[in-house]
Design a protein around this motif. Sequence first.
Motif, PDB file in Angstrom:
ATOM      1  N   THR A 223      24.173   3.934  -3.632  1.00  0.00           N
ATOM      2  CA  THR A 223      24.309   2.502  -3.917  1.00  0.00           C
ATOM      3  C   THR A 223      23.643   1.615  -2.876  1.00  0.00           C
ATOM      4  N   ASN A 224      23.280   2.183  -1.745  1.00  0.00           N
ATOM      5  CA  ASN A 224      22.738   1.334  -0.675  1.00  0.00           C
ATOM      6  C   ASN A 224      21.484   1.903  -0.048  1.00  0.00           C
ATOM      7  N   ALA A 225      20.755   2.743  -0.768  1.00  0.00           N
ATOM      8  CA  ALA A 225      19.519   3.298  -0.208  1.00  0.00           C
ATOM      9  C   ALA A 225      18.439   2.221  -0.193  1.00  0.00           C
ATOM     10  N   PRO A 226      17.969   1.818   0.974  1.00  0.00           N
ATOM     11  CA  PRO A 226      16.963   0.753   1.037  1.00  0.00           C
ATOM     12  C   PRO A 226      15.616   1.220   0.527  1.00  0.00           C
ATOM     13  N   ALA A 227      14.850   0.326  -0.013  1.00  0.00           N
ATOM     14  CA  ALA A 227      13.503   0.664  -0.475  1.00  0.00           C
ATOM     15  C   ALA A 227      12.613   0.955   0.727  1.00  0.00           C
ATOM     16  N   PRO A 228      11.768   1.975   0.642  1.00  0.00           N
ATOM     17  CA  PRO A 228      10.864   2.259   1.763  1.00  0.00           C
ATOM     18  C   PRO A 228       9.826   1.158   1.921  1.00  0.00           C
ATOM     19  N   LEU A 229       9.275   1.074   3.110  1.00  0.00           N
ATOM     20  CA  LEU A 229       8.229   0.097   3.369  1.00  0.00           C
ATOM     21  C   LEU A 229       7.048   0.350   2.434  1.00  0.00           C
ATOM     22  N   HIS A 230       6.612  -0.681   1.737  1.00  0.00           N
ATOM     23  CA  HIS A 230       5.491  -0.562   0.810  1.00  0.00           C
ATOM     24  C   HIS A 230       4.229  -1.045   1.503  1.00  0.00           C
ATOM     25  N   ILE A 231       3.274  -0.150   1.663  1.00  0.00           N
ATOM     26  CA  ILE A 231       2.017  -0.483   2.325  1.00  0.00           C
ATOM     27  C   ILE A 231       0.922  -0.556   1.276  1.00  0.00           C
ATOM     28  N   ARG A 232       0.399  -1.733   1.080  1.00  0.00           N
ATOM     29  CA  ARG A 232      -0.596  -1.951   0.042  1.00  0.00           C
ATOM     30  C   ARG A 232      -1.908  -1.249   0.406  1.00  0.00           C
ATOM     31  N   PRO A 233      -2.459  -0.425  -0.472  1.00  0.00           N
ATOM     32  CA  PRO A 233      -3.725   0.255  -0.178  1.00  0.00           C
ATOM     33  C   PRO A 233      -4.857  -0.744   0.042  1.00  0.00           C
ATOM     34  N   ASP A 234      -5.634  -0.537   1.100  1.00  0.00           N
ATOM     35  CA  ASP A 234      -6.792  -1.390   1.343  1.00  0.00           C
ATOM     36  C   ASP A 234      -8.010  -0.812   0.638  1.00  0.00           C
ATOM     37  N   ALA A 235      -9.175  -1.381   0.891  1.00  0.00           N
ATOM     38  CA  ALA A 235     -10.384  -0.966   0.179  1.00  0.00           C
ATOM     39  C   ALA A 235     -10.729   0.496   0.451  1.00  0.00           C
ATOM     40  N   ILE A 236     -10.575   0.930   1.698  1.00  0.00           N
ATOM     41  CA  ILE A 236     -10.882   2.325   2.034  1.00  0.00           C
ATOM     42  C   ILE A 236      -9.958   3.266   1.293  1.00  0.00           C
ATOM     43  N   THR A 237      -8.686   2.942   1.271  1.00  0.00           N
ATOM     44  CA  THR A 237      -7.704   3.796   0.590  1.00  0.00           C
ATOM     45  C   THR A 237      -7.932   3.801  -0.911  1.00  0.00           C
ATOM     46  N   ARG A 238      -8.229   2.643  -1.477  1.00  0.00           N
ATOM     47  CA  ARG A 238      -8.473   2.583  -2.925  1.00  0.00           C
ATOM     48  C   ARG A 238      -9.689   3.421  -3.310  1.00  0.00           C
ATOM     49  N   GLU A 239     -10.711   3.416  -2.479  1.00  0.00           N
ATOM     50  CA  GLU A 239     -11.899   4.225  -2.760  1.00  0.00           C
ATOM     51  C   GLU A 239     -11.554   5.717  -2.695  1.00  0.00           C
ATOM     52  N   ALA A 240     -10.729   6.093  -1.732  1.00  0.00           N
ATOM     53  CA  ALA A 240     -10.299   7.489  -1.640  1.00  0.00           C
ATOM     54  C   ALA A 240      -9.487   7.880  -2.871  1.00  0.00           C
ATOM     55  N   MET A 241      -8.623   6.990  -3.328  1.00  0.00           N
ATOM     56  CA  MET A 241      -7.824   7.251  -4.520  1.00  0.00           C
ATOM     57  C   MET A 241      -8.721   7.446  -5.737  1.00  0.00           C
ATOM     58  N   ALA A 242      -9.750   6.615  -5.847  1.00  0.00           N
ATOM     59  CA  ALA A 242     -10.686   6.738  -6.976  1.00  0.00           C
ATOM     60  C   ALA A 242     -11.406   8.073  -6.939  1.00  0.00           C
ATOM     61  N   ASP A 243     -11.771   8.535  -5.755  1.00  0.00           N
ATOM     62  CA  ASP A 243     -12.449   9.825  -5.639  1.00  0.00           C
ATOM     63  C   ASP A 243     -11.513  10.972  -6.019  1.00  0.00           C
ATOM     64  N   VAL A 244     -10.234  10.844  -5.688  1.00  0.00           N
ATOM     65  CA  VAL A 244      -9.271  11.875  -6.074  1.00  0.00           C
ATOM     66  C   VAL A 244      -9.125  11.921  -7.589  1.00  0.00           C
ATOM     67  N   GLU A 245      -9.040  10.771  -8.217  1.00  0.00           N
ATOM     68  CA  GLU A 245      -8.940  10.726  -9.678  1.00  0.00           C
ATOM     69  C   GLU A 245     -10.183  11.343 -10.328  1.00  0.00           C
ATOM     70  N   LYS A 246     -11.335  11.159  -9.706  1.00  0.00           N
ATOM     71  CA  LYS A 246     -12.577  11.674 -10.265  1.00  0.00           C
ATOM     72  C   LYS A 246     -12.708  13.185 -10.089  1.00  0.00           C
ATOM     73  N   HIS A 247     -12.377  13.683  -8.902  1.00  0.00           N
ATOM     74  CA  HIS A 247     -12.650  15.086  -8.583  1.00  0.00           C
ATOM     75  C   HIS A 247     -11.452  16.012  -8.750  1.00  0.00           C
ATOM     76  N   PHE A 248     -10.249  15.429  -8.889  1.00  0.00           N
ATOM     77  CA  PHE A 248      -9.044  16.250  -9.040  1.00  0.00           C
ATOM     78  C   PHE A 248      -8.189  15.712 -10.187  1.00  0.00           C
ATOM     79  N   ALA A 249      -8.857  15.377 -11.279  1.00  0.00           N
ATOM     80  CA  ALA A 249      -8.179  14.730 -12.402  1.00  0.00           C
ATOM     81  C   ALA A 249      -7.053  15.576 -12.981  1.00  0.00           C
ATOM     82  N   GLY A 250      -7.202  16.898 -12.942  1.00  0.00           N
ATOM     83  CA  GLY A 250      -6.188  17.765 -13.525  1.00  0.00           C
ATOM     84  C   GLY A 250      -5.032  18.104 -12.611  1.00  0.00           C
ATOM     85  N   HIS A 251      -5.042  17.579 -11.406  1.00  0.00           N
ATOM     86  CA  HIS A 251      -3.961  17.888 -10.467  1.00  0.00           C
ATOM     87  C   HIS A 251      -2.716  17.067 -10.793  1.00  0.00           C
ATOM     88  N   PRO A 252      -1.555  17.558 -10.391  1.00  0.00           N
ATOM     89  CA  PRO A 252      -0.309  16.867 -10.761  1.00  0.00           C
ATOM     90  C   PRO A 252      -0.119  15.566  -9.997  1.00  0.00           C
TER      91      PRO A 252
END
Length: 302
Positions: A223-252
């Motif tokens: 009932t009282n578990a606080p939400a973890p700190l949310h760190i918004r992905p910057d441009a470098i991180t978003r580009e890395a995420m896009a590459d993961v989606e492209k090259h590891f699309a079938g991963h869980p």
Amino acid sequence: IPEGRLSDRTAWFRMMSPSKRQGQFQGKPVQRCRHLVFVLGDQLDEHSTALADFDPAADIVLMAEVPEESRHVWSSKVRTAFFFAAMRHFAAALEKRQLKLDYRRIGTHPFESLVAVLSDAVRKHRPQAIVVVEPGDWRVEQALLAFGRAANVELQVREDTHFLCSRSAFADWAKDYKQLRLEFFYRMMRRRHDIMMEGDAPLQGRWNFDAENRGAFSKAGPTNAPAPLHIRPDAITREAMADVEKHFAGHPGTLEDFAWPVTRKDALRALQAFVADRLAMFGRYQDAMWTGEPYLYHSRLA
């Protein structure tokens, strides 16, 4: 390879003819670099022993994103994106310090493994020595050592100082035991570093409080578990995420809510949030789980 401590070992790499450069390394091929410093994805520390004597005029840092490290053990998209984003931020920090860098992004080179990238980098940069910190993965370590045994350039494997206990210190402790138990190692380390001790005895007379740390939630759930700190992905991180989606699309997994700390600055923010908001309840509920609550009181640092 000489016997003894891993940090004292050397191996030799075969020299090979240069070929066309891959990845992000800029400029003409160097005539011959002094040290080719191979930084692995879980060794992102500007104070690493591998960089302790780095000469910006003569040395090069090598980093690589390769498919094998996400496929040898089928990795989630989140794990791979976490590594790639952290590596790219670290590389940017090194470039800001004007360190020469050969960074191989996924999709920009044809190599499947770390050893294949290293072999290509040796051909291109012709280093006098390769420097690497002790790999934390036995498979990776054995691959590097096996590669080194057939080669003709010095391989320096340096001690990983991120741990309170070195490999040699652990081996020295373990030699006196027929059966290794974490509890005995834990007690030795408490004594050695005087952590929660009163003389030679544990604080409050007990080595652990495992029985008290197996709390369960009521039917109502947490009932009282606080939400973890949310760190918004910057441009470098978003580009890395896009590459993961492209090259590891079938991963869980999914990257829709990716908000992990991938820089030292953000990791310190996440640590402070954990200590302030969740540490007090972590021990009691460290093994508890609840549907729809992926983090509860955990730190979500790595």
